[in-house]
Scaffold this motif. Structure first.
Motif, PDB file in Angstrom:
ATOM      1  N   GLN A  92     -24.707  17.539   2.652  1.00 47.53           N
ATOM      2  CA  GLN A  92     -24.733  17.372   1.199  1.00 47.53           C
ATOM      3  C   GLN A  92     -23.724  18.321   0.544  1.00 47.53           C
ATOM      4  O   GLN A  92     -22.999  17.917  -0.364  1.00 47.53           O
ATOM      5  CB  GLN A  92     -26.144  17.642   0.665  1.00 47.53           C
ATOM      6  CG  GLN A  92     -26.286  17.382  -0.822  1.00 47.53           C
ATOM      7  CD  GLN A  92     -27.710  17.656  -1.305  1.00 47.53           C
ATOM      8  OE1 GLN A  92     -28.540  18.183  -0.583  1.00 47.53           O
ATOM      9  NE2 GLN A  92     -27.959  17.304  -2.556  1.00 47.53           N
ATOM     10  N   LYS A  93     -23.653  19.560   1.007  1.00 48.87           N
ATOM     11  CA  LYS A  93     -22.684  20.526   0.472  1.00 48.87           C
ATOM     12  C   LYS A  93     -21.256  20.070   0.761  1.00 48.87           C
ATOM     13  O   LYS A  93     -20.377  20.171  -0.097  1.00 48.87           O
ATOM     14  CB  LYS A  93     -22.911  21.921   1.084  1.00 48.87           C
ATOM     15  CG  LYS A  93     -24.113  22.638   0.550  1.00 48.87           C
ATOM     16  CD  LYS A  93     -23.875  23.046  -0.876  1.00 48.87           C
ATOM     17  CE  LYS A  93     -25.040  23.866  -1.381  1.00 48.87           C
ATOM     18  NZ  LYS A  93     -24.986  24.090  -2.808  1.00 48.87           N
ATOM     19  N   VAL A  94     -21.029  19.563   1.957  1.00 42.68           N
ATOM     20  CA  VAL A  94     -19.699  19.076   2.311  1.00 42.68           C
ATOM     21  C   VAL A  94     -19.285  17.959   1.359  1.00 42.68           C
ATOM     22  O   VAL A  94     -18.164  17.945   0.845  1.00 42.68           O
ATOM     23  CB  VAL A  94     -19.659  18.608   3.785  1.00 42.68           C
ATOM     24  CG1 VAL A  94     -18.389  17.816   4.078  1.00 42.68           C
ATOM     25  CG2 VAL A  94     -19.778  19.797   4.726  1.00 42.68           C
ATOM     26  N   LEU A  95     -20.180  17.030   1.103  1.00 46.13           N
ATOM     27  CA  LEU A  95     -19.887  15.929   0.181  1.00 46.13           C
ATOM     28  C   LEU A  95     -19.613  16.444  -1.223  1.00 46.13           C
ATOM     29  O   LEU A  95     -18.714  15.955  -1.915  1.00 46.13           O
ATOM     30  CB  LEU A  95     -21.034  14.919   0.173  1.00 46.13           C
ATOM     31  CG  LEU A  95     -21.185  14.084   1.451  1.00 46.13           C
ATOM     32  CD1 LEU A  95     -22.442  13.200   1.357  1.00 46.13           C
ATOM     33  CD2 LEU A  95     -19.959  13.225   1.687  1.00 46.13           C
ATOM     34  N   VAL A  98     -11.088  25.833  -0.723  1.00 43.25           N
ATOM     35  CA  VAL A  98     -12.251  24.955  -0.576  1.00 43.25           C
ATOM     36  C   VAL A  98     -12.194  24.236   0.762  1.00 43.25           C
ATOM     37  O   VAL A  98     -13.222  24.079   1.434  1.00 43.25           O
ATOM     38  CB  VAL A  98     -12.346  23.955  -1.762  1.00 43.25           C
ATOM     39  CG1 VAL A  98     -13.433  22.935  -1.529  1.00 43.25           C
ATOM     40  CG2 VAL A  98     -12.611  24.700  -3.068  1.00 43.25           C
ATOM     41  N   LEU A  99     -11.008  23.817   1.177  1.00 46.28           N
ATOM     42  CA  LEU A  99     -10.872  23.163   2.484  1.00 46.28           C
ATOM     43  C   LEU A  99     -11.242  24.125   3.614  1.00 46.28           C
ATOM     44  O   LEU A  99     -11.879  23.720   4.600  1.00 46.28           O
ATOM     45  CB  LEU A  99      -9.448  22.632   2.679  1.00 46.28           C
ATOM     46  CG  LEU A  99      -9.069  21.411   1.848  1.00 46.28           C
ATOM     47  CD1 LEU A  99      -7.585  21.086   2.011  1.00 46.28           C
ATOM     48  CD2 LEU A  99      -9.929  20.213   2.204  1.00 46.28           C
ATOM     49  N   GLU A 100     -10.855  25.386   3.477  1.00 48.13           N
ATOM     50  CA  GLU A 100     -11.231  26.384   4.484  1.00 48.13           C
ATOM     51  C   GLU A 100     -12.749  26.581   4.496  1.00 48.13           C
ATOM     52  O   GLU A 100     -13.363  26.718   5.544  1.00 48.13           O
ATOM     53  CB  GLU A 100     -10.523  27.723   4.224  1.00 48.13           C
ATOM     54  CG  GLU A 100      -9.055  27.719   4.557  1.00 48.13           C
ATOM     55  CD  GLU A 100      -8.787  27.512   6.025  1.00 48.13           C
ATOM     56  OE1 GLU A 100      -9.505  28.089   6.867  1.00 48.13           O
ATOM     57  OE2 GLU A 100      -7.841  26.768   6.350  1.00 48.13           O
ATOM     58  N   GLY A 101     -13.351  26.590   3.299  1.00 46.20           N
ATOM     59  CA  GLY A 101     -14.809  26.687   3.217  1.00 46.20           C
ATOM     60  C   GLY A 101     -15.491  25.507   3.884  1.00 46.20           C
ATOM     61  O   GLY A 101     -16.504  25.667   4.575  1.00 46.20           O
ATOM     62  N   ARG A 112     -14.236  23.734   6.298  1.00 37.92           N
ATOM     63  CA  ARG A 112     -14.026  23.892   7.732  1.00 37.92           C
ATOM     64  C   ARG A 112     -15.084  24.830   8.309  1.00 37.92           C
ATOM     65  O   ARG A 112     -15.693  24.543   9.340  1.00 37.92           O
ATOM     66  CB  ARG A 112     -12.632  24.436   8.005  1.00 37.92           C
ATOM     67  CG  ARG A 112     -12.315  24.577   9.490  1.00 37.92           C
ATOM     68  CD  ARG A 112     -11.024  25.329   9.739  1.00 37.92           C
ATOM     69  NE  ARG A 112     -11.010  26.658   9.160  1.00 37.92           N
ATOM     70  CZ  ARG A 112     -11.642  27.735   9.661  1.00 37.92           C
ATOM     71  NH1 ARG A 112     -12.349  27.625  10.753  1.00 37.92           N
ATOM     72  NH2 ARG A 112     -11.559  28.908   9.073  1.00 37.92           N
ATOM     73  N   GLU A 113     -15.346  25.928   7.623  1.00 32.24           N
ATOM     74  CA  GLU A 113     -16.345  26.878   8.108  1.00 32.24           C
ATOM     75  C   GLU A 113     -17.751  26.281   8.050  1.00 32.24           C
ATOM     76  O   GLU A 113     -18.553  26.483   8.954  1.00 32.24           O
ATOM     77  CB  GLU A 113     -16.284  28.172   7.293  1.00 32.24           C
ATOM     78  CG  GLU A 113     -15.074  29.008   7.594  1.00 32.24           C
ATOM     79  CD  GLU A 113     -15.017  30.268   6.748  1.00 32.24           C
ATOM     80  OE1 GLU A 113     -16.051  30.655   6.159  1.00 32.24           O
ATOM     81  OE2 GLU A 113     -13.931  30.863   6.673  1.00 32.24           O
ATOM     82  N   LEU A 114     -18.041  25.548   6.956  1.00 33.37           N
ATOM     83  CA  LEU A 114     -19.354  24.925   6.819  1.00 33.37           C
ATOM     84  C   LEU A 114     -19.632  23.957   7.962  1.00 33.37           C
ATOM     85  O   LEU A 114     -20.747  23.872   8.467  1.00 33.37           O
ATOM     86  CB  LEU A 114     -19.424  24.155   5.489  1.00 33.37           C
ATOM     87  CG  LEU A 114     -20.306  24.727   4.396  1.00 33.37           C
ATOM     88  CD1 LEU A 114     -20.087  23.972   3.101  1.00 33.37           C
ATOM     89  CD2 LEU A 114     -21.756  24.738   4.771  1.00 33.37           C
ATOM     90  N   ASN A 174     -33.217  19.389   8.258  1.00 33.19           N
ATOM     91  CA  ASN A 174     -33.014  19.771   6.855  1.00 33.19           C
ATOM     92  C   ASN A 174     -31.741  20.580   6.686  1.00 33.19           C
ATOM     93  O   ASN A 174     -30.997  20.392   5.725  1.00 33.19           O
ATOM     94  CB  ASN A 174     -34.220  20.570   6.337  1.00 33.19           C
ATOM     95  CG  ASN A 174     -35.422  19.691   6.070  1.00 33.19           C
ATOM     96  OD1 ASN A 174     -35.269  18.478   5.898  1.00 33.19           O
ATOM     97  ND2 ASN A 174     -36.605  20.280   6.039  1.00 33.19           N
ATOM     98  N   THR A 175     -31.475  21.504   7.607  1.00 25.37           N
ATOM     99  CA  THR A 175     -30.265  22.324   7.520  1.00 25.37           C
ATOM    100  C   THR A 175     -29.034  21.456   7.664  1.00 25.37           C
ATOM    101  O   THR A 175     -28.084  21.601   6.911  1.00 25.37           O
ATOM    102  CB  THR A 175     -30.263  23.405   8.627  1.00 25.37           C
ATOM    103  OG1 THR A 175     -31.570  23.958   8.770  1.00 25.37           O
ATOM    104  CG2 THR A 175     -29.324  24.506   8.287  1.00 25.37           C
ATOM    105  N   THR A 176     -29.050  20.544   8.600  1.00 22.36           N
ATOM    106  CA  THR A 176     -27.923  19.633   8.793  1.00 22.36           C
ATOM    107  C   THR A 176     -27.726  18.759   7.558  1.00 22.36           C
ATOM    108  O   THR A 176     -26.600  18.551   7.116  1.00 22.36           O
ATOM    109  CB  THR A 176     -28.139  18.747  10.037  1.00 22.36           C
ATOM    110  OG1 THR A 176     -28.395  19.590  11.154  1.00 22.36           O
ATOM    111  CG2 THR A 176     -26.936  17.884  10.308  1.00 22.36           C
ATOM    112  N   GLY A 177     -28.816  18.288   6.985  1.00 25.33           N
ATOM    113  CA  GLY A 177     -28.742  17.470   5.772  1.00 25.33           C
ATOM    114  C   GLY A 177     -28.186  18.258   4.604  1.00 25.33           C
ATOM    115  O   GLY A 177     -27.395  17.741   3.822  1.00 25.33           O
ATOM    116  N   ASN A 178     -28.570  19.536   4.485  1.00 21.77           N
ATOM    117  CA  ASN A 178     -28.054  20.391   3.412  1.00 21.77           C
ATOM    118  C   ASN A 178     -26.551  20.636   3.584  1.00 21.77           C
ATOM    119  O   ASN A 178     -25.805  20.626   2.610  1.00 21.77           O
ATOM    120  CB  ASN A 178     -28.799  21.728   3.373  1.00 21.77           C
ATOM    121  CG  ASN A 178     -30.212  21.583   2.831  1.00 21.77           C
ATOM    122  OD1 ASN A 178     -30.519  20.603   2.144  1.00 21.77           O
ATOM    123  ND2 ASN A 178     -31.068  22.533   3.147  1.00 21.77           N
ATOM    124  N   VAL A 179     -26.135  20.858   4.823  1.00 26.18           N
ATOM    125  CA  VAL A 179     -24.713  21.087   5.092  1.00 26.18           C
ATOM    126  C   VAL A 179     -23.914  19.836   4.742  1.00 26.18           C
ATOM    127  O   VAL A 179     -22.879  19.913   4.081  1.00 26.18           O
ATOM    128  CB  VAL A 179     -24.491  21.499   6.566  1.00 26.18           C
ATOM    129  CG1 VAL A 179     -23.014  21.480   6.924  1.00 26.18           C
ATOM    130  CG2 VAL A 179     -25.091  22.873   6.828  1.00 26.18           C
TER     131      VAL A 179
END
Length: 164
Positions: free
Chosen positions: A19-22, A142-145, A147-149, A12-17
């Protein structure tokens, strides 16, 4: 926790990440890059106006230097179709002042107006340049965010490139 519960939480955490990246990538592509393109196009249009006013200024100055009232020129009829025209008395000209309005001026009035108008347009281009820099900074943030995500390591300075 049971091993299957831990695996479900990680999934679920990987899926959320992902989804946020997209979502962030979509935001960059659909909002920020389009905003940047719009600002850059506006700035180019204003630079074009400044160029036209400076070209008129040079023409007026050359008319004043020669002292001639007669003027031969090419007139654009549209779609890059030109005809030759001859002006018998060029001591007064019509200058575009904005919003499609033209005002009849003598040479000194026109030169004064052109100086003020180009100064105003230059200030506007400076503001558009600042706006573009802010948008580029937002894209970078946003790109840096992202990268961190995604847990990626930071890129070295020399391998970075400009967004636009």
């Amino acid at each position: 926790m049971a091993p299957t519960a831990t695996a479900n939480v990680n999934t679920n955490t990987t899926g959320n990440v992902e989804q946020k990246v997209l979502q962030y990538e979509k935001f960059i592509d659909e909002v920020l890059k389009k905003d940047l393109q719009t600002v850059m196009e506006q700035r180019d249009a204003v630079y074009n106006q400044i160029s036209q006013y400076l070209q008129l200024k040079n023409t007026i100055q050359s008319l004043q230097e020669t002292g001639s009232k007669r003027l031969k020129t090419d007139v654009d009829l549209g779609c890059n179709f030109y005809v030759q025209a001859e002006v018998a008395d060029s001591s007064r000209i019509f200058v575009l002042v904005g919003f499609g309005f033209f005002v009849e001026m003598d040479h000194s009035e026109a030169l004064c107006f052109i100086d003020k108008k180009t100064s105003q347009l230059t200030s506007f281009t400076d503001q558009l340049t600042k706006d573009a820099a802010k948008i580029k900074a937002n894209i970078r943030m946003v790109l840096e965010g992202l990268r961190e995500l995604q847990g990626l390591t930071e890129l070295p300075e020399h391998s970075r490139r400009e967004v636009f």
